[in-house]
Design a protein around this motif. Structure first.
Motif, PDB file in Angstrom:
ATOM      1  N   THR A   1     117.979  41.052 -33.920  1.00  0.00           N
ATOM      2  CA  THR A   1     116.479  40.933 -34.330  1.00  0.00           C
ATOM      3  C   THR A   1     116.415  40.632 -35.613  1.00  0.00           C
ATOM      4  O   THR A   1     115.424  40.171 -36.255  1.00  0.00           O
ATOM      5  CB  THR A   1     115.578  42.144 -33.748  1.00  0.00           C
ATOM      6  OG1 THR A   1     116.399  43.396 -34.827  1.00  0.00           O
ATOM      7  CG2 THR A   1     115.738  42.619 -32.269  1.00  0.00           C
ATOM      8  N   ALA A   2     117.616  40.796 -36.376  1.00  0.00           N
ATOM      9  CA  ALA A   2     117.358  40.458 -37.901  1.00  0.00           C
ATOM     10  C   ALA A   2     116.771  41.678 -38.770  1.00  0.00           C
ATOM     11  O   ALA A   2     116.086  41.222 -39.595  1.00  0.00           O
ATOM     12  CB  ALA A   2     117.162  39.035 -38.135  1.00  0.00           C
ATOM     13  N   ARG A   3     116.313  42.790 -38.032  1.00  0.00           N
ATOM     14  CA  ARG A   3     115.672  43.654 -38.662  1.00  0.00           C
ATOM     15  C   ARG A   3     116.294  44.914 -38.935  1.00  0.00           C
ATOM     16  O   ARG A   3     117.255  45.268 -38.695  1.00  0.00           O
ATOM     17  CB  ARG A   3     114.744  44.289 -37.495  1.00  0.00           C
ATOM     18  CG  ARG A   3     113.406  44.559 -37.827  1.00  0.00           C
ATOM     19  CD  ARG A   3     112.588  45.033 -36.742  1.00  0.00           C
ATOM     20  NE  ARG A   3     111.427  43.986 -36.446  1.00  0.00           N
ATOM     21  CZ  ARG A   3     111.148  43.979 -35.132  1.00  0.00           C
ATOM     22  NH1 ARG A   3     111.782  44.295 -34.103  1.00  0.00           N
ATOM     23  NH2 ARG A   3     110.163  43.074 -34.975  1.00  0.00           N
ATOM     24  N   VAL A   4     116.185  45.132 -40.533  1.00  0.00           N
ATOM     25  CA  VAL A   4     116.792  46.376 -40.975  1.00  0.00           C
ATOM     26  C   VAL A   4     115.652  47.222 -41.473  1.00  0.00           C
ATOM     27  O   VAL A   4     114.732  46.886 -41.990  1.00  0.00           O
ATOM     28  CB  VAL A   4     117.340  45.753 -42.554  1.00  0.00           C
ATOM     29  CG1 VAL A   4     118.015  47.053 -43.151  1.00  0.00           C
ATOM     30  CG2 VAL A   4     118.251  44.647 -42.208  1.00  0.00           C
ATOM     31  N   LYS A   5     115.853  48.589 -40.639  1.00  0.00           N
ATOM     32  CA  LYS A   5     114.940  49.553 -40.956  1.00  0.00           C
ATOM     33  C   LYS A   5     115.595  50.456 -41.979  1.00  0.00           C
ATOM     34  O   LYS A   5     116.833  51.165 -41.691  1.00  0.00           O
ATOM     35  CB  LYS A   5     114.670  50.112 -39.786  1.00  0.00           C
ATOM     36  CG  LYS A   5     113.764  49.577 -38.864  1.00  0.00           C
ATOM     37  CD  LYS A   5     113.267  50.341 -37.566  1.00  0.00           C
ATOM     38  CE  LYS A   5     112.540  49.285 -36.947  1.00  0.00           C
ATOM     39  NZ  LYS A   5     112.107  49.994 -35.382  1.00  0.00           N
ATOM     40  N   VAL A   6     114.908  50.966 -43.208  1.00  0.00           N
ATOM     41  CA  VAL A   6     115.290  51.902 -43.964  1.00  0.00           C
ATOM     42  C   VAL A   6     114.187  53.013 -44.144  1.00  0.00           C
ATOM     43  O   VAL A   6     113.294  52.658 -44.222  1.00  0.00           O
ATOM     44  CB  VAL A   6     115.655  51.084 -45.248  1.00  0.00           C
ATOM     45  CG1 VAL A   6     116.108  52.426 -46.323  1.00  0.00           C
ATOM     46  CG2 VAL A   6     116.644  50.203 -45.346  1.00  0.00           C
ATOM     47  N   ALA A   7     114.458  54.336 -44.168  1.00  0.00           N
ATOM     48  CA  ALA A   7     113.660  55.173 -44.489  1.00  0.00           C
ATOM     49  C   ALA A   7     113.770  56.008 -45.644  1.00  0.00           C
ATOM     50  O   ALA A   7     115.040  56.443 -45.831  1.00  0.00           O
ATOM     51  CB  ALA A   7     113.954  56.156 -43.218  1.00  0.00           C
ATOM     52  N   LEU A   8     112.822  56.302 -46.261  1.00  0.00           N
ATOM     53  CA  LEU A   8     112.699  57.076 -47.314  1.00  0.00           C
ATOM     54  C   LEU A   8     112.139  58.478 -47.112  1.00  0.00           C
ATOM     55  O   LEU A   8     111.134  58.600 -46.723  1.00  0.00           O
ATOM     56  CB  LEU A   8     111.629  56.422 -48.523  1.00  0.00           C
ATOM     57  CG  LEU A   8     111.349  57.049 -49.909  1.00  0.00           C
ATOM     58  CD1 LEU A   8     112.610  56.856 -50.745  1.00  0.00           C
ATOM     59  CD2 LEU A   8     110.213  56.600 -50.759  1.00  0.00           C
ATOM     60  N   ASP A   9     113.080  59.441 -47.624  1.00  0.00           N
ATOM     61  CA  ASP A   9     112.628  60.607 -47.220  1.00  0.00           C
ATOM     62  C   ASP A   9     112.129  61.477 -48.805  1.00  0.00           C
ATOM     63  O   ASP A   9     112.920  61.642 -49.660  1.00  0.00           O
ATOM     64  CB  ASP A   9     113.887  61.410 -47.046  1.00  0.00           C
ATOM     65  CG  ASP A   9     113.714  62.914 -46.641  1.00  0.00           C
ATOM     66  OD1 ASP A   9     112.738  63.461 -46.586  1.00  0.00           O
ATOM     67  OD2 ASP A   9     114.789  63.671 -45.926  1.00  0.00           O
ATOM     68  N   LEU A  10     111.106  61.991 -48.635  1.00  0.00           N
ATOM     69  CA  LEU A  10     110.467  62.625 -49.909  1.00  0.00           C
ATOM     70  C   LEU A  10     110.117  63.956 -49.645  1.00  0.00           C
ATOM     71  O   LEU A  10     109.774  64.563 -50.467  1.00  0.00           O
ATOM     72  CB  LEU A  10     109.048  61.828 -50.114  1.00  0.00           C
ATOM     73  CG  LEU A  10     108.994  60.304 -50.502  1.00  0.00           C
ATOM     74  CD1 LEU A  10     107.804  59.687 -50.604  1.00  0.00           C
ATOM     75  CD2 LEU A  10     110.025  60.129 -51.664  1.00  0.00           C
ATOM     76  N   SER A  11     110.729  64.654 -48.683  1.00  0.00           N
ATOM     77  CA  SER A  11     110.377  65.898 -48.417  1.00  0.00           C
ATOM     78  C   SER A  11     110.782  66.881 -49.468  1.00  0.00           C
ATOM     79  O   SER A  11     110.395  68.097 -49.584  1.00  0.00           O
ATOM     80  CB  SER A  11     111.312  66.601 -46.996  1.00  0.00           C
ATOM     81  OG  SER A  11     112.749  66.288 -47.289  1.00  0.00           O
ATOM     82  N   GLN A  12     112.121  66.377 -50.427  1.00  0.00           N
ATOM     83  CA  GLN A  12     112.538  67.494 -51.390  1.00  0.00           C
ATOM     84  C   GLN A  12     112.126  67.077 -52.711  1.00  0.00           C
ATOM     85  O   GLN A  12     112.589  67.373 -53.826  1.00  0.00           O
ATOM     86  CB  GLN A  12     114.185  67.052 -51.477  1.00  0.00           C
ATOM     87  CG  GLN A  12     114.782  67.434 -50.046  1.00  0.00           C
ATOM     88  CD  GLN A  12     114.505  68.946 -49.617  1.00  0.00           C
ATOM     89  OE1 GLN A  12     114.541  69.916 -50.398  1.00  0.00           O
ATOM     90  NE2 GLN A  12     114.210  69.043 -48.397  1.00  0.00           N
ATOM     91  N   VAL A  13     110.979  66.125 -52.759  1.00  0.00           N
ATOM     92  CA  VAL A  13     110.591  65.596 -54.032  1.00  0.00           C
ATOM     93  C   VAL A  13     109.434  66.492 -54.570  1.00  0.00           C
ATOM     94  O   VAL A  13     108.654  66.911 -53.547  1.00  0.00           O
ATOM     95  CB  VAL A  13     110.039  64.197 -53.727  1.00  0.00           C
ATOM     96  CG1 VAL A  13     109.293  63.637 -54.963  1.00  0.00           C
ATOM     97  CG2 VAL A  13     111.178  63.178 -53.425  1.00  0.00           C
TER      98      VAL A  13
END
Lengths: 85, 354
Positions: free
Chosen positions: A36-48
């Protein structure tokens, strides 16, 4: 026509992860799908503790796009899962 | 068992420039360099065929050339096909020979129409059939550049189609060099073109469309899916479309290539391809007042004008055929309007049994 190498994409995400870790955030590669040419990246802010200290979404997205473009042959779509959106 | 070749043998120079000059002099090709069809190359092509060399696949118009597998293989070599792609060429020729495609009409007409090949199935990646950025030209996949060309050379060298002679095409079009692209099934929110025709997703299927050209559509101002589809419908219903010339609005299709970004957008209100087709059809018309009086009379004489004054481009929603392909840059669609007196044909790609 596999234009996305998951290892190379993962390395690019790791580089930027190192940047946001200083502020307690983390970036993780969710999927890099050559079909699909799709790159999924997740940002985790739970410890910020200081949300304003983490790179703004648009800036982070641009940095990720630039980093990925160096490692992906052809077009791709970056989907950044950022809880601040 | 190795095939025995029966075609006429011709001695040619091994020098590439001399070979190229000879091919132009003999009118074997389309002006671009060809690969010499040596015995070894033709035999390799034949090994990829599910049928023997002497099998007749049909008679190609306009000059009723008998298309044996051997002759088709020679033209596939000339075009630069790899043997693995030869079954796709054969499937395309089979589809072209279906009566509903109207091969004689399409190879002789004054129109620019030519077979446009749309490929579904797993073979797209293996064969280099482009379906992403630049899929209709520029991406440079070997399959896209050579499969369509092989079909064009078969029509020229076996069928005898020659511009200004047996073909009366006034302008021709770039696709007459050969046009073959795939559908980006993995990015399509809808069932693929082949699946909608009843074929399984695991099959390689070639759809042959008698397309007059590539008609570009663009918008950078409006992200609303209904607005965009409305504008596409109005754009494909342009007043000089071939589809208004016929008395039968149920003839022909318009293939509409939709980029993956727009497709995702359209799929929100229209999760099924048939819903997209229905919406397009509802808006693919022009008011009779748009045409000058003489044309209005022609349309009325052919019973194309509804009581409310609408002149619909086509008679049924399924004649407007969405296909998802192209790059991720969004903003564009391409319409491939048909000649009219021709229906999309499909054939499964068959390979030799193991």
């Amino acid at each position: 026509m596999n234009t996305i190498d998951e290892v190379a994409v993962g390395a690019a995400v790791d580089e930027l992860d190192a940047l946001v870790r200083a502020d307690g955030a983390s970036l993780k590669l969710v999927t890099a799908d050559p079909k699909t040419a799709r790159v999924k990246v997740a940002l985790d802010l739970s410890q910020v503790e200081c949300l304003e200290c983490v790179l703004p979404t648009e800036f982070l997205e641009q940095m990720l796009t630039d980093a990925l473009a160096k490692r992906i042959r052809g077009e791709f779509e970056l989907v950044l899962q950022d809880p601040r959106r | 068992m190795t095939a025995v070749l029966t075609s006429e043998q011709v001695e040619v120079s091994a020098d590439p420039e001399a070979w190229h000059a000879r091919s132009i002099e003999e009118r074997w090709g389309d002006g671009a360099p060809l690969i010499p069809p040596t015995d070894d190359r033709v035999l390799a092509m034949l090994a990829a065929s599910p049928e023997p060399a002497d099998h007749v696949i049909g008679v190609l118009p306009p000059q009723h050339g008998v298309a044996t597998i051997e002759l088709l293989a020679i033209n596939a070599v000339l075009a630069g096909c790899e043997p693995a792609a030869f079954p796709v060429v054969l499937a395309a020729i089979e589809a072209i020979l279906e009566p509903g495609w109207n091969a004689f009409g399409l190879t002789t007409t004054t129109s620019s129409v030519f077979p446009m090949l749309i490929v579904n199935g797993p073979c797209r990646d293996d064969l280099g059939i482009d379906y992403r950025a630049g899929c209709m030209g520029g991406a440079g996949g070997r399959g896209s550049m050579t499969i369509g060309r092989a079909v064009a050379l078969c029509l020229r060298n076996i069928g005898g189609q020659r511009a200004g002679e047996t073909s009366r095409s006034v302008f021709g079009q770039p696709a007459r060099f050969g046009m073959c692209f795939g559908e980006w099934e993995e990015r399509s929110p809808w069932a693929s073109l082949a699946q909608r025709a009843g074929f399984g997703a695991d099959l390689d299927v070639v759809t042959v469309h008698g397309g007059k050209g590539t008609y570009p559509l663009a918008d950078i101002h409006n992200d609303d899916p209904r607005d965009l589809l409305y504008l596409i419908a109005k754009s494909v219903a342009f007043p000089l479309s071939n589809l208004y010339l016929s008395g039968n609005p149920e003839n022909g299709q318009v293939v509409i290539a939709i980029n993956p970004v727009w497709a995702d957008r359209f799929a929100v209100p229209f999760p099924e391809a048939e819903q997209v087709q229905e919406f397009l059809w509802e808006h693919a018309w022009q008011p009779i007042d748009l045409w000058p009086a003489h044309n209005q009379q022609m349309l009325r004489d052919r019973d194309r004008v509804a009581n409310d004054g609408k002149v619909r481009l086509v008679g049924r929603p399924d004649q407007l055929v969405p296909v998802v392909c192209g790059g991720l840059g969004s903003l564009h669609a391409v319409a491939l309007p048909s000649f009219g007196e021709s229906q999309l044909q499909q054939a499964v790609v068959r390979r030799p049994s193991a």
